[in-house]
Design an enzyme around this catalytic site. Structure first.
Site, mmCIF file in Angstrom:
data_model
loop_
_atom_site.group_PDB
_atom_site.id
_atom_site.type_symbol
_atom_site.label_atom_id
_atom_site.label_comp_id
_atom_site.label_asym_id
_atom_site.label_seq_id
_atom_site.Cartn_x
_atom_site.Cartn_y
_atom_site.Cartn_z
ATOM 1 N N HIS A 109 0.825 -1.210 0.000
ATOM 2 C CA HIS A 109 0.000 0.000 0.000
ATOM 3 C C HIS A 109 0.857 1.257 0.000
ATOM 4 O O HIS A 109 0.505 2.255 -0.634
ATOM 5 C CB HIS A 109 -0.918 -0.023 1.226
ATOM 6 C CG HIS A 109 -2.045 0.941 1.153
ATOM 7 N ND1 HIS A 109 -3.116 0.766 0.306
ATOM 8 C CD2 HIS A 109 -2.277 2.109 1.817
ATOM 9 C CE1 HIS A 109 -3.963 1.776 0.455
ATOM 10 N NE2 HIS A 109 -3.480 2.602 1.361
ATOM 11 N N HIS B 127 -10.228 2.405 -1.299
ATOM 12 C CA HIS B 127 -10.438 2.090 0.114
ATOM 13 C C HIS B 127 -11.227 0.789 0.165
ATOM 14 O O HIS B 127 -12.280 0.696 0.793
ATOM 15 C CB HIS B 127 -11.153 3.230 0.838
ATOM 16 C CG HIS B 127 -10.500 3.591 2.132
ATOM 17 N ND1 HIS B 127 -11.188 3.857 3.286
ATOM 18 C CD2 HIS B 127 -9.191 3.708 2.465
ATOM 19 C CE1 HIS B 127 -10.343 4.137 4.266
ATOM 20 N NE2 HIS B 127 -9.127 4.056 3.791
ATOM 21 N N SER C 287 -3.930 -1.086 -5.816
ATOM 22 C CA SER C 287 -4.519 -1.906 -4.756
ATOM 23 C C SER C 287 -4.394 -3.364 -5.168
ATOM 24 O O SER C 287 -5.088 -3.818 -6.080
ATOM 25 C CB SER C 287 -5.988 -1.532 -4.543
ATOM 26 O OG SER C 287 -6.579 -2.382 -3.574
ATOM 27 N N ASN D 57 -3.071 5.099 -7.829
ATOM 28 C CA ASN D 57 -3.027 4.223 -6.668
ATOM 29 C C ASN D 57 -3.057 2.783 -7.165
ATOM 30 O O ASN D 57 -3.708 2.481 -8.163
ATOM 31 C CB ASN D 57 -4.244 4.523 -5.778
ATOM 32 C CG ASN D 57 -4.461 3.507 -4.679
ATOM 33 O OD1 ASN D 57 -5.394 2.716 -4.727
ATOM 34 N ND2 ASN D 57 -3.613 3.513 -3.683
#
Length: 743
Positions: free
Chosen positions: A50, A96, A534, A532
């Protein structure tokens, strides 16, 4: 219970922190001793996927990140792009996922809060938000609960903070049963000469803690987000953060006010890994050390340990390097807004990350190795395999009209009104296009004609079938959706959601998707400026569909000429820009095959990027010159669904001819890329046709607007009223507790 910093470091403790044995050996060689418990936690936080991107960094470097309008690319809190007149747009998308599955309301709410902080940390006032949501099958026992909680969390935080939600996606698939996706996007406006960065500069300067107090919520959250789920998932609920949007609103105003004083040297929000990550990033970027005294950190719980304070992910907090002479002025601003302001440390010249607590040194680590010199892996991946094409005689038949009704009322193609009506889409008073169209559009305040368009897109079933083409298509569709409003696409942010990268077949999906994304971004002049990754989106070994979400921003120079999807009037010509012969050909991986026949086999559609660019530039020119009255891109559901959506948006029907000598199923439901449905008044038809001929583009007239029904070729007409009622029914029926039949 407090945790001693002298807790023995055992193999079990190391493994529970997500560190591999070879990574722990690397720690021992770096510091030449056994780490303290707090130091183990710090390494665990900074070296997980992360925070470190250790499995993806190699491939992220291959993406195009520069362009004539790019002010700041990846590596900061958010990307920054010039939009003329001294203005810039600051934006990013971030996941998230894991917290939202465990605790959907707070997980989603704090996802929104985190992405908003990324934007205003750069000095921008947030003006728009989007969210791309993926849930499990509608009939899975947890799905309805997760949808309810996530949507309420997104709305609860965004509405209270005061930012309009202008777009997004909601999709269901059984592959998300054990691991939903919550990807949050935010954009803000700033002046190009007033951007703030996280790189610390200067020795002996105060490091200041700003915002809310630190609690135990979110301890270990970044490590949890870097591992797949198993049966112990419920035990991870305490690692989910708790958000307060009203505190965040105060933090926004205080930060923007402070930034006008010249007090800020560097600023970083406390997101993943909290105080640890923010301090390390600021110091490592500036080639400086950081010393923190945890006795000075504002806390809201008693007897917090150094480990807990360093790894807490309590929300609404910032870390800043301050000009010493501005201390009193800065403190007064934060006191006025009811927020904590505490000098908790200083910058040093020794490249050490030193933590003091209760008079003892609890951590002393090399800051560069924690930050930008963390481990990096070149994980093995397998060659790509493309499915065989569907044979002509292997395309199942269905009644064209019945298929249309089934699609508009299905779980994945029905109206999302139930979702977006829980979001404030109009706050700030600048929203020009709301959810339900090709892209959200927001007026640039203080400018008479300028607006920004926002879209987020990916088709996971395409990426699963062919990661390279699926990666290209995600970029192309985002670019196309922006273009369909009349916007010039400027730049993109990526949110790359995949399974376990330690499995070569999953790493292969990631690698080939990145290659496709990069090729499309280069061809379309659409650089990636933030993003990002993930990974480990798996539960008990079952990975999600690969979902590399692309969020894009486009610039509209005159919003009075902006295009919408709704038909403007009856008796206008309907044209299909960029149409292949027969209007549509590619039926494999279509929603027609998936939702009507339950099949997900065959290859993804090919994306011809030169064609995509040529058609998009042509359509954008038509919009700018006021030659078209409505525009809609063709994507999932093909021509049939695009026309139906235009009819439902306007209440005006349409009659579409069937292409002579071609399969009507492929023509109406094929998902060939690079196509737009446009409508034109009779007096402008010849001018547009002439333009298309000069450009060498296919632009057939395929039908006419008018009436109260949609008629596709020889199929029976379906009233717009029936389409609308079917389209609007699924979501409220489902959320009311009744699963719509056959979906």
């Amino acid at each position: 219970m407090t945790i001693s910093n002298t807790r023995p470091i055992t193999p079990e403790l190391i493994a529970s922190h997500g560190l591999k044995p070879d990574e722990y050996e690397r720690i021992l060689s770096l510091i030449r001793r056994e780490p303290t418990f707090t130091e183990l936690g710090i390494f665990s936080a900074m070296w997980n996927e992360h925070c470190s991107y250790k499995s993806s960094k190699k491939w992220l470097r291959t993406l195009p990140t520069k362009g004539p309008r790019v002010i700041q690319g990846p590596g900061e809190n958010a990307g920054v792009v010039d939009i003329d007149d001294g203005d810039c747009v600051v934006f990013k998308m971030e996941s998230h996922n894991h917290p939202s599955y465990i605790e959907p309301y707070q997980g989603a709410a704090t996802g929104v809060g985190g992405i908003l902080r990324d934007v205003f940390t750069m000095g921008a006032r947030p003006i728009a938000a989007m969210n791309a949501l993926r849930f499990g099958a509608p009939d899975h026992p947890k799905t309805r609960h997760l949808v309810s909680g996530v949507v309420a969390g997104v709305g609860g935080y965004g509405n209270s903070f005061g930012v309009p939600t202008v777009g997004g996606e909601v999709e269901f698939d059984a592959r998300y049963n054990g691991n939903i996706l919550v990807n949050a996007f935010a954009a803000g406006l700033a002046r190009s000469d007033a951007i703030f960065y996280s790189k610390a500069e200067g020795v002996g300067l105060p490091v200041v803690y700003l915002g809310a107090k630190t609690g135990r919520d979110g301890v270990g959250g970044a490590t949890m987000a870097s591992a797949e789920f198993d049966e112990s998932i419920e035990e991870k609920r305490p690692t989910v953060q708790v958000g307060d949007p009203f505190t965040e609103k105060c933090l926004l105003e205080a930060c923007l006010e402070l930034m006008q004083t010249g007090a800020v040297i560097a600023i970083q929000d406390m997101g993943a890994a909290g105080l640890t990550c923010s301090a390390v990033e600021m110091g490592a970027k500036g080639d400086l050390g950081i010393e923190l005294d945890l006795d000075k950190v504002p806390v809201r719980e008693e007897r917090m340990t150094a480990y807990e304070m360093m790894l807490s992910e309590s929300q609404e907090r910032m870390l800043m390097v301050l000009r010493p002479e501005k201390e009193e002025e800065a403190k007064a601003i934060f006191v006025k807004w009811g927020l904590d302001f505490a000098i908790v440390g200083k910058t040093t010249d020794d490249l050490r990350f030193r933590i003091l607590h209760q008079g003892e040194e609890v951590a002393n680590l090399p800051i560069k190795e924690l930050g930008d010199e963390a481990p990096e892996y070149d994980r093995p991946w397998t060659p790509a395999k493309s499915p065989s094409p569907l044979a002509t005689n292997d395309i199942p038949r269905a009644d064209v009209a019945e298929a249309l009704l089934k699609l508009v009322g299905s779980a994945n193609n029905s109206s999302r009104r139930w979702v977006y009506e829980q979001y404030d889409t109009l706050i700030q008073g600048n929203s020009l296009q709301l959810p339900g169209g090709d892209a959200g559009v927001v007026r640039v305040e203080g400018h008479a004609t300028k607006a920004l368009a926002f879209s987020s897109d990916v088709t996971p079933r395409y990426v699963e079938a062919d990661p390279f083409e699926g990666g290209k298509q995600a970029v192309a569709e985002c670019w196309r959706n922006l273009t369909a409003t009349g916007a010039l696409p400027l730049a993109a942010t990526d949110n790359l959601n995949f399974g376990n990268p330690e499995r070569p077949e999953i790493m292969s999906q990631f690698v080939h998707a990145i290659k496709g994304i990069g090729e499309a971004c280069r061809a379309l002049d659409f650089p990636i400026v933030s993003g990002n990754v993930s990974l480990y989106n798996e539960t008990n070994g079952q990975g999600i569909l690969p979902t590399p979400t692309i969020g894009g921003v486009g610039l509209i120079s005159d919003w009075a000429r902006m295009a919408r999807i709704r038909f403007a009037a009856a008796d206008e010509a309907i044209l299909l820009a960029g149409a292949p012969e027969g209007w549509g050909t590619h039926i494999a991986q279509s929603v027609y095959m998936r939702d009507v026949h339950g099949r997900t086999d065959g290859p993804a559609p090919h994306v011809d990027l030169a064609h995509e660019r040529k058609v998009g530039d042509f359509v954008r020119g038509l919009i700018a010159d006021g030659l078209v009255t409505a525009v809609h891109d063709c994507s999932s559901g093909g021509l049939a669904l695009a026309v139906a959506e235009m009819a439902m948006a306007s209440g005006i029907g349409a009659t579409i001819e069937a292409p002579a000598g071609h399969d009507p199923i492929a023509a109406f439901y094929g998902e060939d890329q690079g196509r737009y449905v446009v409508t034109v008044t009779a007096e402008k038809l010849e001018a547009i046709a002439s333009r298309a001929r000069d450009a060498g583009l296919s632009l057939p007239v395929i039908g006419t607007t008018g009436g109260s029904a949609v008629k596709l070729g020889d199929a029976k007409a379906v009233s717009v009223e029936e389409l609308r009622s079917t389209h609007e029914a699924w979501f409220p029926t489902y959320m009311g507790g009744d699963l719509a039949p056959d979906n």
